[in-house]
Enzyme design. Structure first.
Site, short mmCIF file in Angstrom:
data_model
loop_
_atom_site.label_atom_id
_atom_site.label_comp_id
_atom_site.label_asym_id
_atom_site.label_seq_id
_atom_site.Cartn_x
_atom_site.Cartn_y
_atom_site.Cartn_z
N THR A 224 6.06 10.76 -4.27
CA THR A 224 6.39 9.34 -4.29
C THR A 224 7.86 9.12 -4.68
OG1 THR A 224 4.16 8.72 -4.83
CG2 THR A 224 5.86 7.27 -5.68
N ARG A 252 -8.40 4.51 0.18
CA ARG A 252 -7.92 4.77 -1.19
C ARG A 252 -6.52 4.18 -1.44
NH1 ARG A 252 -3.37 7.52 -3.80
NH2 ARG A 252 -4.11 8.38 -5.75
N VAL A 253 -6.37 3.48 -2.54
CA VAL A 253 -5.07 2.94 -2.94
C VAL A 253 -4.75 3.54 -4.31
CG1 VAL A 253 -3.80 0.86 -3.58
CG2 VAL A 253 -5.37 0.80 -1.63
N GLY A 254 -3.54 4.05 -4.46
CA GLY A 254 -3.15 4.66 -5.74
C GLY A 254 -2.49 3.67 -6.68
N ASP A 255 -1.74 4.21 -7.61
CA ASP A 255 -1.09 3.37 -8.62
C ASP A 255 0.19 2.71 -8.13
OD1 ASP A 255 -0.04 6.04 -8.48
OD2 ASP A 255 1.21 5.54 -10.21
N THR A 275 5.18 8.15 -11.00
CA THR A 275 4.72 9.07 -9.95
C THR A 275 3.74 10.05 -10.57
OG1 THR A 275 5.32 10.84 -8.44
CG2 THR A 275 6.81 10.51 -10.30
N GLY A 276 2.64 10.25 -9.90
CA GLY A 276 1.66 11.17 -10.47
C GLY A 276 0.29 10.92 -9.88
N GLY A 278 -2.49 9.14 -9.16
CA GLY A 278 -2.64 7.69 -9.21
C GLY A 278 -3.87 7.17 -9.92
N1 ASP Z 1 1.08 8.13 -7.53
C1 ASP Z 1 0.91 8.36 -6.12
C2 ASP Z 1 -0.51 8.07 -5.75
O1 ASP Z 1 -1.39 8.46 -6.47
C3 ASP Z 1 1.23 9.75 -5.72
C4 ASP Z 1 2.56 10.25 -6.19
O2 ASP Z 1 3.09 9.80 -7.19
O3 ASP Z 1 3.14 11.11 -5.54
O4 ASP Z 1 -0.73 7.50 -4.71
#
Ligand code: ASP
Length: 358
Positions: A224, A252-255, A275-276, A278
């Site tokens: 991200t 699916r929706v992340g953070d 970033t991480g 989610g």
């Molecule tokens: N945080 C993002 C997600 O979970 C992925 C990422 O940070 O690379 O969608």
């Protein structure tokens, strides 16, 4: 005689105080050695990330490392120039992110990862720390720069978040750049999802359990991009853009598009981009938690970021990192993974670029 003794004593005390302050300030910035302006309020500051994850020097070629560094530098300089000219932090955030969205190196825009159905579904969000206005979009497949959609949702719509077909219709209405879904094709991302699906199939055949969160597959979920900035008017802003997680499914929706998890900005505290993994970043409300620890508990940006990234998130079982800047221009890049692509520039124009844990 007595006066000169008092003067010497006073000088000695002052000198020692100055030294102590300097040491503790240096300690505050050790983890990620960003050259922040800690003595006085910085005029402006900008920090970006290109994703956290299992980024090891042994797996990196010198060419690849140079390519990442060059793109990070290009992106941060775009934001820096805007801030230097007196532009707004929200513009700096958006345009710095655009550079990374247009590069296949990062999991955002052009380089977005693939879903289980081998499509690309992109998420983004942006927040203005002065007004607490925010915009976010989720699950778009044809919007070239999702951060621009997030921005226009914030600026022009009465809503904060739009998803899927509706968000795309709005993007078209607002004349944003629309592309064919095939624009997001990159060979290595497609290979990644194929490998993840193959591994998942093997594991399912053997244990009859989902391998969706298998440790190996976890490593495919990063990349991200995000940015946090402080402008000359003292306004903070943050934004985040992503393709999400390789092999994601079921809408699916992340953070990244969740205000408070992936992005948060408040002029009273700080601006944060995450970033991480989610799912954990949503549950830990990472970005807002850092701001809240500063606002309600009086923690410094560094302390608040450490509390959330080194304690709260790993205790839940998640991993990842953040970049953030506070209202004084202090910058932090905190992560609990082996690496995070990152860069910062302070008002003096000093550039710091990092990839691994140093
Ligand atoms: N945080 C993002 C997600 O979970 C992925 C990422 O940070 O690379 O969608």
């Amino acid at each position: 005689m007595r006066y000169s003794f008092c003067f010497t004593l006073l000088f000695f005390i002052c000198f020692n105080c100055a030294e102590t302050t300097k040491t503790s300030e240096n300690e505050n910035t050790t983890t990620n050695d960003f050259k922040t302006n800690t003595e006085t309020k910085a005029e402006f500051a900008i920090i970006i990330h290109g994703g956290a994850g299992t980024i090891l020097k042994k797996n990196m070629t010198p060419e690849k490392e140079a390519a990442y560094k060059a793109k990070l530098e290009e992106a941060i300089r775009v934001g820096y120039e805007i801030l230097k000219q007196g532009g707004s932090s929200i513009d700096a955030v958006q345009l710095a992110i655009n550079v990374m969205e247009d590069s296949p190196l990062f999991n955002a825009g052009k380089g977005a990862v693939y879903t289980n159905a081998e499509t690309n579904e992109l998420d983004a969000s942006i927040m203005d720390g002065k007004t607490l206005n925010a915009g976010a979009s989720a699950g778009t497949t044809t919007v070239r720069n999702p951060i621009n959609l997030a921005r226009i949702i914030m600026d022009k719509s009465p809503h904060v978040m739009m998803a899927g077909v509706g968000a795309e219709t709005y993007a078209k209405e607002q004349n944003l750049a629309i592309v064919e879904p095939s624009y997001f094709y990159t060979e290595n991302r497609l290979n990644s999802v194929k490998r993840a699906k193959e591994r998942e199939k093997i594991e399912l055949d053997h244990d009859d359990k989902t391998a969706f969160f298998d440790a190996e597959i976890q490593n495919y979920k990063f990349g991200t991009v995000g940015c946090a900035a402080l402008d000359k008017d003292g306004n903070l802003a943050a934004g985040t853009s992503t393709g999400g997680m390789t092999n994601k499914r079921y809408g699916r929706v992340g953070d990244a598009p969740i205000i408070g998890a992936g992005t948060y900005a408040n002029n009273n505290s700080c601006a944060v981009s995450s970033t991480g993994w989610g799912e954990y970043f949503i549950r830990a409300m990472v970005a807002h938690d850092i701001s809240a620890l500063m606002q309600y508990k009086g923690l410094s940006l560094k302390e608040a970021a450490q509390e959330v990234i080194q304690k709260k998130v790993p205790e839940l079982g998640g991993d990842g990192g953040i970049v953030a800047v506070d209202k004084h221009g202090n910058m932090v890049a905190e992560f609990n993974t082996s690496g995070m692509y990152r860069a910062s520039m302070n008002a003096k124009g000093e550039l710091t670029i990092g990839i691994y844990k140093e």
